[in-house]
Design a protein around this motif. Sequence first.
Motif, PDB file in Angstrom:
ATOM      1  N   VAL A 166     -13.190  43.301  36.286  1.00  0.00           N
ATOM      2  CA  VAL A 166     -12.489  42.872  37.494  1.00  0.00           C
ATOM      3  C   VAL A 166     -13.479  42.251  38.458  1.00  0.00           C
ATOM      4  N   LEU A 219      -4.132  41.721  43.823  1.00  0.00           N
ATOM      5  CA  LEU A 219      -4.284  42.355  42.510  1.00  0.00           C
ATOM      6  C   LEU A 219      -2.967  42.376  41.750  1.00  0.00           C
ATOM      7  N   LEU A 251     -13.545  40.980  42.659  1.00  0.00           N
ATOM      8  CA  LEU A 251     -12.843  40.962  43.943  1.00  0.00           C
ATOM      9  C   LEU A 251     -13.796  40.508  45.053  1.00  0.00           C
ATOM     10  N   ALA A 306      -9.097  37.468  43.471  1.00  0.00           N
ATOM     11  CA  ALA A 306      -8.966  38.575  42.521  1.00  0.00           C
ATOM     12  C   ALA A 306      -8.920  38.038  41.095  1.00  0.00           C
ATOM     13  N   PHE A 363      -4.535  50.203  42.482  1.00  0.00           N
ATOM     14  CA  PHE A 363      -4.869  49.110  43.393  1.00  0.00           C
ATOM     15  C   PHE A 363      -4.947  49.623  44.835  1.00  0.00           C
TER      16      PHE A 363
END
Length: 327
Positions: free
Chosen positions: A257, A320, A259, A245, A288
């Motif tokens: 972001v 996160l 992921l 993350a 999240f």
Amino acid sequence: MINFQYLRTTTAKSALTLLQKDKNAKFLGGGTNLIDLMKRGVTAPEKLIDINHVPLKQIELVGSKIHIGAMATNTAVAEHPLIQEKLPLLSWALNAGASAQLRNVATVGGNMMQRTRCGYFYDTEMPCNKREAGSGCGAIDGFNRMHAIFGTSDKCIAVHPSDMCIALVALDAEVVLATPKGERKILFKDFHRLAGDTPQLDNNLKADEMIVRVEVPLNNFAKNAYYLKVRDRASYAFALVSVAAGLELQGNKIVNVRLAMGGVAHKPWRLTSAEDFLKGKEATTENFEQAAKLSMTGAKGFGENDFKLTLAPNTIIEALNLAKSKA
């Protein structure tokens, strides 16, 4: 283990020349996975091409990208000041993998090429479409606790074993390949394959190509990043679920972001729907949780691995929150 011919080369060009003469030959780097497979009779190349003396160990900043040579060891990359400063997510992922002894000899290229640790793949008495196409997949109705919940097929539900590759997918890395016609680049997210109808093919590397380096663009995720690996024991264990993350924050707002997940698919699993949802939103546990829920679209368990349907979203949320807490 059968007898095999051993060759040594010192340049990428000569390595490719040797490979073209026998496309069933294998490159030998650290050998931490290949030699195990040979000992177990899973693979039996008649020729090994030792590339340890090919000068591909660089770790350097070139323009706006960090170049990492295919022969750099996992330890050298994880402990390099440039990686720790600019790409801490990669450093953490590498240190989460294997043991210190293995990381000291395992290479970046070898890490990318390692094969699944599915027990049916390693047991030559059991059916496995990855090892012998058309023989069946013993894991689907067998012992599948470690197996995939995303991107599966009726031919294979094995998972990709690497930690390093999860971080590199999240960091938008590119793979640079040497070919007979020069260099070719491929996005890291496109290097590995889902099983589909051809589970014996782990990646999109062609038979006459060689990995020479990985290029990782600089980013703004160094401050708020985390690699969370859930496993059965604290070290030397493959992931049940892992999450890479990275957050770029302005105050509590998510500007960008990244992921990706490991332990859940035949390839590193990028969570683009979750990324798209989170961009522009506040970095809250509620958001999240919603992102984690979106990430589970299409997930399917096979009995013994059903627990991953709960573990995976919980790991995303925790990763996160841990990345956010680095602020």
